[in-house]
Every structure is written in C-alpha cells, then in structure tokens.
Scaffold this motif. Structure first.
Motif, PDB file in Angstrom:
ATOM      1  N   SER A 259      -6.425  -3.188  -4.125  1.00 25.38           N
ATOM      2  CA  SER A 259      -5.058  -3.668  -4.377  1.00 25.38           C
ATOM      3  C   SER A 259      -4.029  -2.753  -3.725  1.00 25.38           C
ATOM      4  CB  SER A 259      -4.796  -3.750  -5.883  1.00 25.38           C
ATOM      5  OG  SER A 259      -5.656  -4.676  -6.489  1.00 25.38           O
ATOM      6  N   TRP A 260      -4.282  -1.431  -3.793  1.00 27.98           N
ATOM      7  CA  TRP A 260      -3.323  -0.500  -3.195  1.00 27.98           C
ATOM      8  C   TRP A 260      -3.284  -0.657  -1.677  1.00 27.98           C
ATOM      9  CZ3 TRP A 260      -3.619   3.537   0.314  1.00 27.98           C
ATOM     10  CH2 TRP A 260      -2.434   4.274   0.460  1.00 27.98           C
ATOM     11  N   CYS A 261      -4.432  -0.793  -1.033  1.00 30.43           N
ATOM     12  CA  CYS A 261      -4.476  -0.980   0.422  1.00 30.43           C
ATOM     13  C   CYS A 261      -3.709  -2.238   0.830  1.00 30.43           C
ATOM     14  CB  CYS A 261      -5.924  -1.075   0.911  1.00 30.43           C
ATOM     15  SG  CYS A 261      -6.808   0.494   0.980  1.00 30.43           S
ATOM     16  N   GLN A 262      -3.848  -3.272   0.046  1.00 30.74           N
ATOM     17  CA  GLN A 262      -3.167  -4.533   0.366  1.00 30.74           C
ATOM     18  C   GLN A 262      -1.649  -4.365   0.314  1.00 30.74           C
ATOM     19  OE1 GLN A 262      -4.677  -7.763  -1.996  1.00 30.74           O
ATOM     20  NE2 GLN A 262      -4.247  -9.243  -0.382  1.00 30.74           N
ATOM     21  N   LYS A 263      -1.166  -3.599  -0.670  1.00 28.49           N
ATOM     22  CA  LYS A 263       0.274  -3.415  -0.838  1.00 28.49           C
ATOM     23  C   LYS A 263       0.834  -2.342   0.115  1.00 28.49           C
ATOM     24  CE  LYS A 263       0.134  -4.594  -5.769  1.00 28.49           C
ATOM     25  NZ  LYS A 263       0.250  -4.042  -7.147  1.00 28.49           N
ATOM     26  N   ALA A 264       0.149  -1.221   0.224  1.00 28.83           N
ATOM     27  CA  ALA A 264       0.692  -0.080   0.974  1.00 28.83           C
ATOM     28  C   ALA A 264       0.411  -0.164   2.469  1.00 28.83           C
ATOM     29  CB  ALA A 264       0.120   1.221   0.415  1.00 28.83           C
ATOM     30  N   ALA A 265      -0.628  -0.880   2.862  1.00 26.73           N
ATOM     31  CA  ALA A 265      -0.981  -1.084   4.274  1.00 26.73           C
ATOM     32  C   ALA A 265      -1.065   0.226   5.068  1.00 26.73           C
ATOM     33  CB  ALA A 265       0.009  -2.034   4.928  1.00 26.73           C
ATOM     34  N   PRO A 266      -1.905   1.188   4.637  1.00 24.60           N
ATOM     35  CA  PRO A 266      -2.048   2.412   5.432  1.00 24.60           C
ATOM     36  C   PRO A 266      -2.681   2.094   6.782  1.00 24.60           C
ATOM     37  CG  PRO A 266      -3.774   2.288   3.780  1.00 24.60           C
ATOM     38  CD  PRO A 266      -2.829   1.157   3.492  1.00 24.60           C
ATOM     39  N   GLN A 267      -2.351   2.884   7.782  1.00 19.82           N
ATOM     40  CA  GLN A 267      -2.912   2.657   9.119  1.00 19.82           C
ATOM     41  C   GLN A 267      -4.101   3.562   9.431  1.00 19.82           C
ATOM     42  OE1 GLN A 267       0.961   3.024   9.867  1.00 19.82           O
ATOM     43  NE2 GLN A 267       1.345   0.989  10.674  1.00 19.82           N
ATOM     44  N   ILE A 268      -4.272   4.609   8.629  1.00 21.19           N
ATOM     45  CA  ILE A 268      -5.463   5.465   8.693  1.00 21.19           C
ATOM     46  C   ILE A 268      -5.827   5.822   7.257  1.00 21.19           C
ATOM     47  CG2 ILE A 268      -6.449   7.674   9.442  1.00 21.19           C
ATOM     48  CD1 ILE A 268      -5.824   6.141  11.875  1.00 21.19           C
ATOM     49  N   VAL A 269      -7.107   5.757   6.924  1.00 22.08           N
ATOM     50  CA  VAL A 269      -7.595   6.258   5.641  1.00 22.08           C
ATOM     51  C   VAL A 269      -8.500   7.451   5.924  1.00 22.08           C
ATOM     52  CG1 VAL A 269      -9.107   5.791   3.671  1.00 22.08           C
ATOM     53  CG2 VAL A 269      -7.410   4.098   4.355  1.00 22.08           C
ATOM     54  N   HIS A 270      -8.161   8.585   5.319  1.00 22.83           N
ATOM     55  CA  HIS A 270      -8.920   9.825   5.527  1.00 22.83           C
ATOM     56  C   HIS A 270      -9.630  10.167   4.221  1.00 22.83           C
ATOM     57  CE1 HIS A 270      -8.916  14.173   7.307  1.00 22.83           C
ATOM     58  NE2 HIS A 270     -10.013  13.930   6.614  1.00 22.83           N
ATOM     59  N   THR A 271     -10.951  10.010   4.201  1.00 18.81           N
ATOM     60  CA  THR A 271     -11.745  10.301   3.009  1.00 18.81           C
ATOM     61  C   THR A 271     -12.395  11.668   3.138  1.00 18.81           C
ATOM     62  OG1 THR A 271     -13.862   9.382   3.763  1.00 18.81           O
ATOM     63  CG2 THR A 271     -12.246   7.839   2.860  1.00 18.81           C
ATOM     64  N   ASN A 272     -12.773  12.230   2.001  1.00 17.40           N
ATOM     65  CA  ASN A 272     -13.427  13.529   1.977  1.00 17.40           C
ATOM     66  C   ASN A 272     -14.755  13.418   1.243  1.00 17.40           C
ATOM     67  OD1 ASN A 272     -11.438  15.644   3.235  1.00 17.40           O
ATOM     68  ND2 ASN A 272     -10.163  14.230   2.083  1.00 17.40           N
ATOM     69  N   PHE A 273     -14.873  13.986   0.049  1.00 14.38           N
ATOM     70  CA  PHE A 273     -16.169  13.971  -0.618  1.00 14.38           C
ATOM     71  C   PHE A 273     -16.641  12.543  -0.854  1.00 14.38           C
ATOM     72  CE2 PHE A 273     -19.006  14.653  -4.362  1.00 14.38           C
ATOM     73  CZ  PHE A 273     -19.941  15.429  -3.710  1.00 14.38           C
ATOM     74  N   CYS A 274     -17.958  12.371  -0.957  1.00 20.24           N
ATOM     75  CA  CYS A 274     -18.558  11.033  -0.994  1.00 20.24           C
ATOM     76  C   CYS A 274     -18.172  10.222  -2.228  1.00 20.24           C
ATOM     77  CB  CYS A 274     -20.071  11.133  -0.880  1.00 20.24           C
ATOM     78  SG  CYS A 274     -20.840  12.308  -1.993  1.00 20.24           S
ATOM     79  N   VAL A 275     -17.728  10.858  -3.277  1.00 22.19           N
ATOM     80  CA  VAL A 275     -17.176  10.139  -4.437  1.00 22.19           C
ATOM     81  C   VAL A 275     -15.720  10.527  -4.559  1.00 22.19           C
ATOM     82  CG1 VAL A 275     -17.268   9.809  -6.930  1.00 22.19           C
ATOM     83  CG2 VAL A 275     -19.388  10.139  -5.657  1.00 22.19           C
ATOM     84  N   PRO A 276     -14.806   9.580  -4.268  1.00 20.64           N
ATOM     85  CA  PRO A 276     -14.999   8.141  -4.037  1.00 20.64           C
ATOM     86  C   PRO A 276     -14.982   7.740  -2.559  1.00 20.64           C
ATOM     87  CG  PRO A 276     -12.700   8.546  -4.479  1.00 20.64           C
ATOM     88  CD  PRO A 276     -13.370   9.912  -4.467  1.00 20.64           C
ATOM     89  N   GLY A 277     -15.179   8.699  -1.641  1.00 16.54           N
ATOM     90  CA  GLY A 277     -15.023   8.415  -0.231  1.00 16.54           C
ATOM     91  C   GLY A 277     -15.913   7.305   0.301  1.00 16.54           C
TER      92      GLY A 277
ATOM     93  N   TYR B 218      -4.737   9.910   2.347  1.00 19.28           N
ATOM     94  CA  TYR B 218      -5.778  10.908   2.087  1.00 19.28           C
ATOM     95  C   TYR B 218      -6.378  10.622   0.722  1.00 19.28           C
ATOM     96  CZ  TYR B 218      -3.481  13.383   5.899  1.00 19.28           C
ATOM     97  OH  TYR B 218      -2.948  13.713   7.105  1.00 19.28           O
ATOM     98  N   LEU B 219      -7.694  10.649   0.631  1.00 22.99           N
ATOM     99  CA  LEU B 219      -8.324  10.226  -0.612  1.00 22.99           C
ATOM    100  C   LEU B 219      -9.404  11.199  -1.060  1.00 22.99           C
ATOM    101  CD1 LEU B 219      -9.103   6.766  -1.810  1.00 22.99           C
ATOM    102  CD2 LEU B 219     -11.083   8.259  -1.551  1.00 22.99           C
ATOM    103  N   ASP B 220      -9.383  11.528  -2.354  1.00 23.03           N
ATOM    104  CA  ASP B 220     -10.440  12.332  -2.966  1.00 23.03           C
ATOM    105  C   ASP B 220     -10.245  12.316  -4.476  1.00 23.03           C
ATOM    106  OD1 ASP B 220     -12.714  13.809  -3.137  1.00 23.03           O
ATOM    107  OD2 ASP B 220     -11.944  15.577  -2.147  1.00 23.03           O
ATOM    108  N   ARG B 221     -11.093  13.078  -5.154  1.00 29.77           N
ATOM    109  CA  ARG B 221     -10.948  13.240  -6.601  1.00 29.77           C
ATOM    110  C   ARG B 221      -9.702  14.069  -6.897  1.00 29.77           C
ATOM    111  NH1 ARG B 221     -16.078  16.484  -6.938  1.00 29.77           N
ATOM    112  NH2 ARG B 221     -15.248  16.941  -4.873  1.00 29.77           N
ATOM    113  N   SER B 222      -9.100  13.821  -8.020  1.00 34.80           N
ATOM    114  CA  SER B 222      -7.831  14.461  -8.365  1.00 34.80           C
ATOM    115  C   SER B 222      -7.945  15.982  -8.435  1.00 34.80           C
ATOM    116  CB  SER B 222      -7.327  13.903  -9.703  1.00 34.80           C
ATOM    117  OG  SER B 222      -6.122  14.511 -10.072  1.00 34.80           O
ATOM    118  N   GLY B 223      -9.032  16.469  -9.012  1.00 31.83           N
ATOM    119  CA  GLY B 223      -9.153  17.905  -9.252  1.00 31.83           C
ATOM    120  C   GLY B 223      -9.800  18.690  -8.139  1.00 31.83           C
TER     121      GLY B 223
END
Length: 384
Positions: free
Chosen positions: A80-98, A5-10
């Motif tokens: 670099s993180w994707c290469q190491k962690a190899a997630p099978q689904i990436v779930h983005t939210n707001f357009c920065v940084p989605g 799951y990916l978004d801004r920290s705050g």
C-alpha cells in the motif's frame, strides 16, 4: 528521485550507515524515506536525519521464523505504501524484511531494487538463506560490504578496480563508511581531557559490540586471570548489550575476575569513541561466523590506541595487515590473545606509529566515499 531505505526499526548500525547516503541524496535534490518495520521487540529507533521522511510499518511480533501473521501484515502495508508514495528506488538491507520488500517492489511495481548484504551468508539460518536465494533475482544491484561477505554469497566474486564483479555486474563491493573527520575530532578532544575520561587508575582494555557469543567476549574473559596477575588493577570494559550478559558474568565469577569486568551497556556513539581513544588497548575478539565488516575496528583504527583483533578474514581485509600497534591473535584462542595483550601493555607507542592505520581508513572507508558510490549506483539504475 525518491529513494526508500528499508530495514527493521531497531537496526541502529545499518541506519547510521544509511544516514550519510540519505543525506547525500537530499543534497543532490532528491527525496529519501526510511521505511521501518516495527514488531515491538527491538530497541527504540534512531531519529532520521533532518530532511529524511519516515514511514513505520507495525507488524505482530513473530512467534517463530516463518510466522505468517508478521509477513502478511508487512506485505500488505508495504504494498500500500509503495502504491501511494511511488518510490523510484527501494534500498533493502537485512533479509527480514528485505527479501519480502524487494519482491513486492520489483515484481508488482517494477521499482529498481538495491540490496546491501551486511552479514556472512552462513551466519543466517536455513529459512533466511532460502528467502535470500529465492528473492535475489528481484534485486537490480546487490552490494556487499566486504570481499569476505561477497565470497560467502558468491565464491567466484571477482571485483574490478571499481568493485564491480567481472562475472556479473549486478554484484559489487561498496565498503561501509565512517565519518572520519567527526571521529578524529572526538578523538582529539578525548586525548586533551584524558585524565577526566579514564574510569580507573589501572590499565583499561575495551571492546565494543553486542553481548552475543559470536562477538567473542568470552575469549577475552578467559584470558583475564593471566593478564591480571601482572596488572592487578586492570579493567576489561565491554560497551554493548545483549542476551549473553549473564553468561559472561558467570564466566568471570567462575574464573575469579568478576571485579575486573565492567559492562555498562550501550553508550552514545561519541562516548564509545572517547572511551576507545583513552583506553590502553581495544580488543576485537569476534568469531568469523558472523562478522561481515567490523565497523568498530575501522573506528578504532582512528583512535590512536593499540588494537588486538582476532585473525579472521574480514578483520585482515579492513586492517590491511599487522603492525606494531595492530596485532592479531588466533580466533577463539585465549592464550594467543593474552600474549598479544601483555605485549601492548608492556610497550609504548608514539602517535606516528598509528598514522598508517589512520591513512588506510581515510582512503578506503570514509563515509563520503561510501555515500558517493551509492548515489552513483542510484543514478545508473534510475537512468536505465
């Protein structure tokens, strides 16, 4: 599966929504990681739920919307993180940084991407709109949190009974979810101790939301002079923080109602629910330009407190219509708002009057329903 799951920290509201989904992923014997972009400008991050891993990506603070230093740093670290962690689904939210993340995940690693659109398309600046349009082809599923949001991106959005767009099944509707059982427990406790929770002896009107012009708090303040003539001990409390604080204070001073305005800042989520439950009225004055769902409105519908909301499409969608305990006023119209407030302050409501609101939230916006819908979507994409 490993879901990232990916978004801004705050982005607290979004992370709270993702918490329930991530926990359902873990309960189904999968892995979940929160990938948080930090630029040092946002409020401290919420801790992830037990069992959820966390990966922070620190980037330089952007000096302007297209600052290449921030985007370059994020792209390098996320790759670099994707290469190491190899997630099978990436779930983005707001357009920065989605927008950046979904292009990297799909184009470079062929990872299926889910994107949830929380904001009205027209509320974004042209640069963000361009980024969204340029990278939406990399998303395997695009989720909208309301029909209003969906139609701001796709005017011809036409969902079937499962929320899937009949014109393009890549697009779908999944309503935001709230923890109905937990909120009802907090409300019950608040009602049992209401005498101790009330901040004043006079009527209390309450709004919850960031202190930004789009939330419409200024409309309520503009209505206060007429309201306090009939209710001289009334208080209007806004739970939230933001850049419009000084402007709201100045507006209240200029209208001679500063002593009736309280802005205590952000409070704990449970405390916000407690205060909504014991208030005399909850006011939702948002403007239509930005409001994508109205999570606080759905929560207020469980609090057994009369609600006055601006008549904007997404609030009508969430509320399902007017009633004796939920009324609408014309967007941005302080006179219309004042009339509705005077009406609820003059009336009395039995708890049974609120049952249709409670039933609607439980049926359509329960967090379990939302989490299951996302889990089903992840499985579909993973099994392709």
């Amino acid at each position: 599966m490993h879901i990232a799951y990916l978004d801004r920290s705050g982005a607290h509201a979004i992370w709270r929504l993702m918490d329930a989904t991530a926990l359902s992923v873990i309960a189904d014997s999968h892995r979940a990681t929160y990938v948080k972009m930090r630029d040092g400008r946002q409020r401290p991050a919420l801790p992830p739920p037990t069992g959820v891993s966390e990966q922070n990506i620190d980037v330089p603070a952007s000096r302007f919307s297209s600052d290449p230093r921030s985007t370059a740093s994020f792209k390098h670290q996320f790759r670099s993180w994707c290469q190491k962690a190899a997630p099978q689904i990436v779930h983005t939210n707001f357009c920065v940084p989605g927008s950046l993340a979904r292009k990297i995940a799909k184009r470079q690693f062929q990872i299926p991407v889910v994107t949830t659109c929380h904001e009205m398309f027209d509320s974004m600046n042209p640069f963000l709109q361009w980024g969204v349009r340029r990278t939406e082809k990399y998303a395997d599923a695009i989720v909208y949190i309301s029909q209003g949001v969906a139609q701001s991106y796709r005017p011809d959005f036409d969902p079937d009974q499962h929320g899937v767009d009949r014109n393009d099944p890549r697009h779908r509707l999944i309503y935001n979810g709230i923890d109905v059982e937990h909120i009802q427990a907090v409300v019950q406790q608040a009602h049992q101790t209401s005498a101790q929770n009330r901040p004043t002896s006079g009527p209390v009107l309450l709004s919850v939301g960031r202190l930004v012009p789009e939330k419409g708090h200024g409309t309520v303040i503009a209505a206060l002079p007429d309201i306090v003539r009939r209710h001289p001990n009334l208080k209007y409390v806004i739970l939230g923080e933001g850049p419009n604080r000084d402007a709201l204070l100045q507006q209240a001073r200029s209208l001679g109602v500063a002593e009736h305005l309280e802005m205590p800042g952000w409070v704990d989520h449970n405390e916000a629910i407690r205060q909504m439950a014991v208030a005399d009225g909850v006011i939702m004055p948002s403007l239509s330009v930005q409001e994508g769902f109205g999570l606080a409105l759905a929560e207020a519908m469980l609090c057994e407190t009369p609600i006055v909301a601006s008549r904007i499409p997404v609030f009508e969608e969430v509320a399902g219509g007017e009633s004796d305990v939920l009324s609408f006023f014309r967007e941005g119209d302080s006179c219309s708002l004042g009339d509705r407030v005077q009406s609820i302050l003059a009336g009395t409501n039995e708890s049974k009057d609120f049952q249709p609101l409670v039933d609607r939230v439980a049926e359509k916006f329960d967090v379990k329903r939302m989490a299951q819908a996302y889990l089903d979507l992840y499985r579909q994409l993973h099994l392709r």
